[in-house]
Design an enzyme around this catalytic site. Structure first.
Site, PDB file in Angstrom:
ATOM      1  N   ASN A 155       0.859  -1.183   0.000  1.00  0.00           N
ATOM      2  CA  ASN A 155       0.000   0.000   0.000  1.00  0.00           C
ATOM      3  C   ASN A 155       0.897   1.235   0.000  1.00  0.00           C
ATOM      4  O   ASN A 155       1.534   1.543   1.015  1.00  0.00           O
ATOM      5  CB  ASN A 155      -0.899  -0.007   1.233  1.00  0.00           C
ATOM      6  CG  ASN A 155      -1.788   1.231   1.307  1.00  0.00           C
ATOM      7  OD1 ASN A 155      -1.803   2.059   0.401  1.00  0.00           O
ATOM      8  ND2 ASN A 155      -2.527   1.369   2.402  1.00  0.00           N
ATOM      9  N   THR A 187      -0.579  -1.593  -4.816  1.00  0.00           N
ATOM     10  CA  THR A 187      -2.015  -1.335  -4.987  1.00  0.00           C
ATOM     11  C   THR A 187      -2.264   0.081  -5.504  1.00  0.00           C
ATOM     12  O   THR A 187      -1.541   1.014  -5.156  1.00  0.00           O
ATOM     13  CB  THR A 187      -2.772  -1.555  -3.676  1.00  0.00           C
ATOM     14  OG1 THR A 187      -2.251  -0.693  -2.665  1.00  0.00           O
ATOM     15  CG2 THR A 187      -2.635  -2.997  -3.222  1.00  0.00           C
ATOM     16  N   GLU A 188      -3.295   0.227  -6.313  1.00  0.00           N
ATOM     17  CA  GLU A 188      -3.595   1.509  -6.950  1.00  0.00           C
ATOM     18  C   GLU A 188      -4.881   2.144  -6.441  1.00  0.00           C
ATOM     19  O   GLU A 188      -5.172   3.291  -6.765  1.00  0.00           O
ATOM     20  CB  GLU A 188      -3.695   1.299  -8.467  1.00  0.00           C
ATOM     21  CG  GLU A 188      -2.403   0.752  -9.082  1.00  0.00           C
ATOM     22  CD  GLU A 188      -2.579   0.411 -10.555  1.00  0.00           C
ATOM     23  OE1 GLU A 188      -3.737   0.478 -11.042  1.00  0.00           O
ATOM     24  OE2 GLU A 188      -1.582   0.058 -11.213  1.00  0.00           O
ATOM     25  N   ALA A 190      -8.356   1.629  -3.249  1.00  0.00           N
ATOM     26  CA  ALA A 190      -8.883   0.909  -2.097  1.00  0.00           C
ATOM     27  C   ALA A 190      -9.452  -0.439  -2.540  1.00  0.00           C
ATOM     28  O   ALA A 190     -10.098  -0.541  -3.594  1.00  0.00           O
ATOM     29  CB  ALA A 190      -9.976   1.736  -1.417  1.00  0.00           C
ATOM     30  N   ASP A 215      -3.149  -1.753   9.490  1.00  0.00           N
ATOM     31  CA  ASP A 215      -4.240  -2.692   9.784  1.00  0.00           C
ATOM     32  C   ASP A 215      -5.280  -2.720   8.670  1.00  0.00           C
ATOM     33  O   ASP A 215      -5.895  -3.753   8.405  1.00  0.00           O
ATOM     34  CB  ASP A 215      -4.906  -2.319  11.107  1.00  0.00           C
ATOM     35  CG  ASP A 215      -4.004  -2.605  12.301  1.00  0.00           C
ATOM     36  OD1 ASP A 215      -3.086  -3.426  12.159  1.00  0.00           O
ATOM     37  OD2 ASP A 215      -4.221  -1.999  13.362  1.00  0.00           O
ATOM     38  N   GLY A 216      -5.491  -1.582   8.005  1.00  0.00           N
ATOM     39  CA  GLY A 216      -6.448  -1.536   6.900  1.00  0.00           C
ATOM     40  C   GLY A 216      -6.015  -2.418   5.744  1.00  0.00           C
ATOM     41  O   GLY A 216      -6.838  -3.122   5.134  1.00  0.00           O
ATOM     42  N   THR A 259      -1.665   2.684  12.007  1.00  0.00           N
ATOM     43  CA  THR A 259      -1.810   1.784  13.153  1.00  0.00           C
ATOM     44  C   THR A 259      -1.414   0.384  12.709  1.00  0.00           C
ATOM     45  O   THR A 259      -1.756  -0.048  11.607  1.00  0.00           O
ATOM     46  CB  THR A 259      -3.263   1.763  13.664  1.00  0.00           C
ATOM     47  OG1 THR A 259      -4.131   1.370  12.599  1.00  0.00           O
ATOM     48  CG2 THR A 259      -3.664   3.128  14.183  1.00  0.00           C
ATOM     49  N   ARG A 328      -5.955  12.667  12.892  1.00  0.00           N
ATOM     50  CA  ARG A 328      -7.418  12.736  12.904  1.00  0.00           C
ATOM     51  C   ARG A 328      -8.017  11.874  14.006  1.00  0.00           C
ATOM     52  O   ARG A 328      -9.081  12.196  14.529  1.00  0.00           O
ATOM     53  CB  ARG A 328      -7.984  12.313  11.540  1.00  0.00           C
ATOM     54  CG  ARG A 328      -7.784  10.842  11.182  1.00  0.00           C
ATOM     55  CD  ARG A 328      -8.249  10.577   9.755  1.00  0.00           C
ATOM     56  NE  ARG A 328      -8.221   9.175   9.368  1.00  0.00           N
ATOM     57  CZ  ARG A 328      -7.179   8.574   8.839  1.00  0.00           C
ATOM     58  NH1 ARG A 328      -6.058   9.251   8.658  1.00  0.00           N
ATOM     59  NH2 ARG A 328      -7.227   7.294   8.488  1.00  0.00           N
TER      60      ARG A 328
END
Length: 572
Positions: A155, A187-188, A190, A215-216, A259, A328
């Site tokens: 990512n 990856t390009e 989501a 984690d995503g 995270t 955020r």
């Protein structure tokens, strides 16, 4: 601490030679589990009452399963940091013993971090050098758990956008050194990795899947790999009671996100090099996965946190502030805390009555965890069959299911400790990775001050469940039904809520704000489209390239190396 001497005593030696290492003569011994070496030069010092034939005390050992690679040493492999005098000694040694081989192995450092270390041995002749390389490589080849080919997803946008650089500079060289081939996909968009795993990836080519990100990114890999496995085995994911098929490929995590909770909870550190070394040595850590459904519609898989109320509100608000980056979460957390919303609903759950541990037993999940190993691994166990039959007979609601109605500030289900650098103990310090349960934490309506006290205990050693308004249950299944009917879509959550009859119930209470009709579920950092859900824990559905957090820094040392050299070598 591992008693390598005991292991050596039980196994015959494969090789034993007198070689040179760092300008000293050493005796090097190899058996099937350990490579060890000790200095053989006699001490030149004499003192009264002590023999002049004393051996030096310097001894080292490394487990074969933690050797990364062995190769013939080239001239340019010598350490450039050596002093001029050391370089002269090295040159003289190379002239006397021109043949050498280098063994790369795992060295443990502080805070569960691993590093690659090299030791070079000089031989008298080429045949002996090649024999050592051949025999060590034979032992490494017998370790069938080691991956040879990996599918890597990077990512490039997560965290501080360092994923590609971390992989290329820190991870790829280690993979090449260990002769592991890797097909890399950057990856390009989501869900690029999830969709590719679901439909396009030829998984038969690989021994594992690696994600470089946070984690995503791991969640994407999880969703794609588990769904692909069920599809290939004709399992309908939309059936809440379907028996899911465990994934055959292990998942590796190279932390590079905002995270990295899952990596921290399974390795003990968010260090890319450490994670890469766990992948190379072929570690395997089984993990539970929660399947989440709305009626007969499959929603998502979860491995860490399912949070309704506080953590759901934090996620919903933070998604509107993605431009702020990781900051955020802090801003949304403060805003959500000040809002102090609570929500009414009904929780039904099936307690894990036959489980070995409890959420408050202070027994932390560590490498070789006895709680995770306690569950019967085969369907032949009568005890497990009886437990399964009970679950089937009780699934429509019976005395074994518990029901709780009330007003909650937070409803959390932790399938692991959810520990991270900010919260070293996590949401549920005694949660286990692979025991077939999740810890259901209910935080009832309370004052802001009390809720703050609860949150602060996530950062210290106090028992965070020791409050009258907090209760925790270890469960195998649970469902949640909000007080009000489902909203049409998640878009309604972002609109200004209308006043309802429910809001007047505690309008005079400063401890609770019902300005919002409902929250949303935070499922491993993603918002679920429904609030009424059913959750089932799928025991050990996946495996990671990890071994759990080691209880202590287990150095590969000899405690009693004498029996090793007393054995007769079986091969020379």
């Amino acid at each position: 601490m591992t008693r390598l001497g005991d292991n050596m005593e039980k196994q015959a030696r494969l090789l034993s030679s007198k070689l040179f290492q760092k300008h000293r003569q050493v005796e090097v011994v190899l058996n099937r589990s350990v490579l060890a070496w000790k200095e053989t030069e006699k001490s030149e010092k004499r003192s009264s009452g002590i023999s002049s034939a004393l051996e030096t005390a310097h001894k080292d050992a490394v487990q074969v399963c933690e050797i990364l690679a062995v190769h013939k040493t080239k001239d340019d492999d010598q350490d450039s940091t050596e002093t001029r005098r050391s370089q002269k000694k090295a040159t003289r040694l190379s002239q006397l013993y021109p043949h050498a081989f280098t063994v790369s192995y795992v060295r443990r450092t502080r805070q569960h971090q691993w590093r690659r270390s090299d030791v070079t041995f000089h031989c008298t002749n080429q045949a002996l050098c090649e024999q050592w390389i051949h025999v060590i490589n034979e032992q490494l080849s017998s370790l069938t758990n080691r991956p040879k080919s990996l599918l890597v997803y990077i990512n490039p946008y997560g965290g501080k956008q360092r994923g590609k650089r971390i992989y290329e500079q820190k991870v790829a060289p280690l993979f090449r050194h260990a002769c592991i081939s890797a097909d890399v996909i950057v990856t390009e968009r989501a869900n690029h990795a999830r969709d590719h795993l679901k439909t396009e990836a030829n998984l038969e080519k690989y021994d594992g899947v690696v994600c470089v990100g946070g984690d995503g990114m791991f969640s994407e890999i999880l969703q794609g790999l588990v769904t692909r496995t069920q599809t290939d085995n004709s399992v309908d994911e939309n059936q809440p009671d379907a028996e899911l098929v465990p994934c055959s490929l292990r998942i590796g995590i190279i932390p590079a996100g905002s995270t990295d909770c899952i990596c921290f909870a399974t390795v003990g550190t968010n260090d890319p090099v450490t994670s890469a070394l766990h992948i190379i040595v072929g570690d395997s850590q089984p993990m539970d996965v929660c399947s989440v459904h709305h009626k007969n519609e499959f929603l998502r898989y979860s491995v860490s946190l399912l949070g309704y109320g506080f953590y759901g509100d934090v996620l919903t608000d933070s998604e509107r502030k993605r431009w702020l980056g990781p900051a955020r979460y802090d801003l949304s957390g403060v805003k959500t805390f000040l809002s102090h919303n609570c929500y009414e609903g009904t929780i039904s759950f099936l307690p894990a009555e036959d489980n070995m541990g409890t959420p408050r037993d202070k027994l932390q999940c560590r490498s070789g965890c006895c709680v995770c190993q306690h569950k019967p691994s085969s369907k032949d166990s009568k005890q497990w069959e009886i437990a399964e039959e009970r679950e089937k007979s009780d699934k429509d609601g019976s005395s074994r299911w518990s029901v709780i109605r009330g007003k909650f500030i937070a409803i959390n289900a932790a399938s692991m400790s959810c520990a991270c650098p900010r919260s070293p103990k996590g949401l549920s310090p005694s949660a286990h990775l692979a025991d077939g349960t999740t810890d259901l934490i209910l935080v009832r309506k309370c004052s802001r001050l009390d809720f703050l006290r609860h949150l602060l205990r996530h950062t210290n050693k106090d028992d965070q469940f020791d409050h009258s308004f907090v209760e925790v249950h270890r469960v195998r299944k649970f469902s949640f039904q909000p007080r009000h009917r489902e909203l049409a879509s998640l878009e309604d959550l972002s609109e200004s809520p209308k006043k309802t009859g429910f809001s007047s119930i505690c309008s005079a209470q400063t401890a609770c704000n019902h300005s919002t009709a409902r929250s949303s579920w935070n499922c491993d950092g993603e918002t679920l489209p429904h609030t009424a859900i059913q959750v089932s824990v799928q025991c050990q559905l996946i495996r990671l390239f990890a071994r759990g957090i080691e209880e202590q820094q287990q150095q590969c040392v000899f405690e009693d190396p004498c029996p090793l050299w007393a054995l007769e070598p079986s091969t020379l």
